[in-house]
Motif scaffolding. Structure first.
Motif, PDB file in Angstrom:
ATOM      1  N   LYS A 110      18.344   1.124  50.188  1.00 59.57           N
ATOM      2  CA  LYS A 110      19.178   2.248  49.800  1.00 59.57           C
ATOM      3  C   LYS A 110      18.385   3.551  49.969  1.00 59.57           C
ATOM      4  O   LYS A 110      17.195   3.535  50.196  1.00 59.57           O
ATOM      5  CB  LYS A 110      19.677   2.048  48.388  1.00 59.57           C
ATOM      6  CG  LYS A 110      20.489   0.770  48.301  1.00 59.57           C
ATOM      7  CD  LYS A 110      20.779   0.394  46.888  1.00 59.57           C
ATOM      8  CE  LYS A 110      21.477  -0.938  46.881  1.00 59.57           C
ATOM      9  NZ  LYS A 110      20.640  -1.992  46.396  1.00 59.57           N
ATOM     10  N   ARG A 140      21.909   8.880  55.262  1.00 59.50           N
ATOM     11  CA  ARG A 140      23.284   8.625  54.807  1.00 59.50           C
ATOM     12  C   ARG A 140      24.057   7.953  55.931  1.00 59.50           C
ATOM     13  O   ARG A 140      23.953   8.340  57.092  1.00 59.50           O
ATOM     14  CB  ARG A 140      23.961   9.928  54.425  1.00 59.50           C
ATOM     15  CG  ARG A 140      25.380   9.723  53.970  1.00 59.50           C
ATOM     16  CD  ARG A 140      26.015  11.016  53.555  1.00 59.50           C
ATOM     17  NE  ARG A 140      27.449  10.773  53.454  1.00 59.50           N
ATOM     18  CZ  ARG A 140      28.222  11.357  52.589  1.00 59.50           C
ATOM     19  NH1 ARG A 140      27.723  12.230  51.744  1.00 59.50           N
ATOM     20  NH2 ARG A 140      29.498  11.097  52.557  1.00 59.50           N
ATOM     21  N   ASP A 154      29.904   5.429  46.540  1.00 63.61           N
ATOM     22  CA  ASP A 154      30.388   5.492  47.916  1.00 63.61           C
ATOM     23  C   ASP A 154      31.751   6.186  47.908  1.00 63.61           C
ATOM     24  O   ASP A 154      32.503   6.095  46.934  1.00 63.61           O
ATOM     25  CB  ASP A 154      30.533   4.093  48.525  1.00 63.61           C
ATOM     26  CG  ASP A 154      29.190   3.476  48.896  1.00 63.61           C
ATOM     27  OD1 ASP A 154      28.138   4.134  48.706  1.00 63.61           O
ATOM     28  OD2 ASP A 154      29.188   2.337  49.377  1.00 63.61           O
ATOM     29  N   ARG A 207      23.462   3.520  45.899  1.00 62.44           N
ATOM     30  CA  ARG A 207      22.611   3.454  47.088  1.00 62.44           C
ATOM     31  C   ARG A 207      21.300   4.221  46.903  1.00 62.44           C
ATOM     32  O   ARG A 207      20.411   4.141  47.709  1.00 62.44           O
ATOM     33  CB  ARG A 207      23.341   4.067  48.288  1.00 62.44           C
ATOM     34  CG  ARG A 207      24.500   3.252  48.772  1.00 62.44           C
ATOM     35  CD  ARG A 207      25.135   3.899  49.989  1.00 62.44           C
ATOM     36  NE  ARG A 207      26.302   3.166  50.399  1.00 62.44           N
ATOM     37  CZ  ARG A 207      26.283   2.154  51.266  1.00 62.44           C
ATOM     38  NH1 ARG A 207      25.152   1.786  51.813  1.00 62.44           N
ATOM     39  NH2 ARG A 207      27.387   1.530  51.578  1.00 62.44           N
ATOM     40  N   SER A 253      28.166   4.586  53.203  1.00 62.35           N
ATOM     41  CA  SER A 253      28.247   5.455  52.031  1.00 62.35           C
ATOM     42  C   SER A 253      29.452   6.393  52.104  1.00 62.35           C
ATOM     43  O   SER A 253      29.975   6.808  51.081  1.00 62.35           O
ATOM     44  CB  SER A 253      26.959   6.250  51.843  1.00 62.35           C
ATOM     45  OG  SER A 253      26.713   7.076  52.961  1.00 62.35           O
TER      46      SER A 253
END
Length: 130
Positions: free
Chosen positions: A18, A25, A75, A6, A45
């Motif tokens: 990302k 987040r 993740d 990400r 995430s």
């Protein structure tokens, strides 16, 4: 099963959609009802999964997305498992690398965490309360 992360790739270009700062987040909290099989489809995430009280053996499966959709490399997912008055067994099936089962002892709480490697959810740690 996106094979990218990400955040920033190795050439300094931020992958579209990302985050390279973790300022945005994304987190999700899933509370599925207890069932013999519970399918989890993580899209953020960080995913925290706390199913209903375990009243029998349970098998969890996890989505691995596609080459361009979540989950992404890095993740993470954590499970909080609480049994009823009997020791219960949790199995992590499709989507997880085989790491065995987790016995959740009566009157205890178990936690197990995973990280996505681009193809599977790999276990990073587990604990059962004292």
């Amino acid at each position: 099963m996106a094979t990218t992360a990400r955040f920033t790739n190795n050439v300094g270009v931020i992958n579209q959609g990302k985050d390279n700062t973790d300022r945005i987040r994304t987190n999700e909290y899933l509370t599925p009802d207890f069932a013999a099989t519970i399918a989890i489809a993580p899209t953020k995430s960080y995913t925290l999964v706390k199913p209903g009280t375990l009243t029998g053996a349970v098998t969890f499966t996890a989505g691995v997305g596609t080459s361009t959709t979540a989950p992404y490399v890095g993740d993470t997912m954590t499970f909080i498992l609480i049994p009823d008055g009997t020791t219960r067994v949790a199995t992590f099936g499709t989507g997880f690398l085989p790491t065995g089962t987790l016995s959740v002892t009566t009157a205890k709480t178990a936690n197990i965490s995973f990280i996505f490697d681009g193809a599977n959810w790999e276990e990073t740690g587990r604990s059962v309360s004292a």
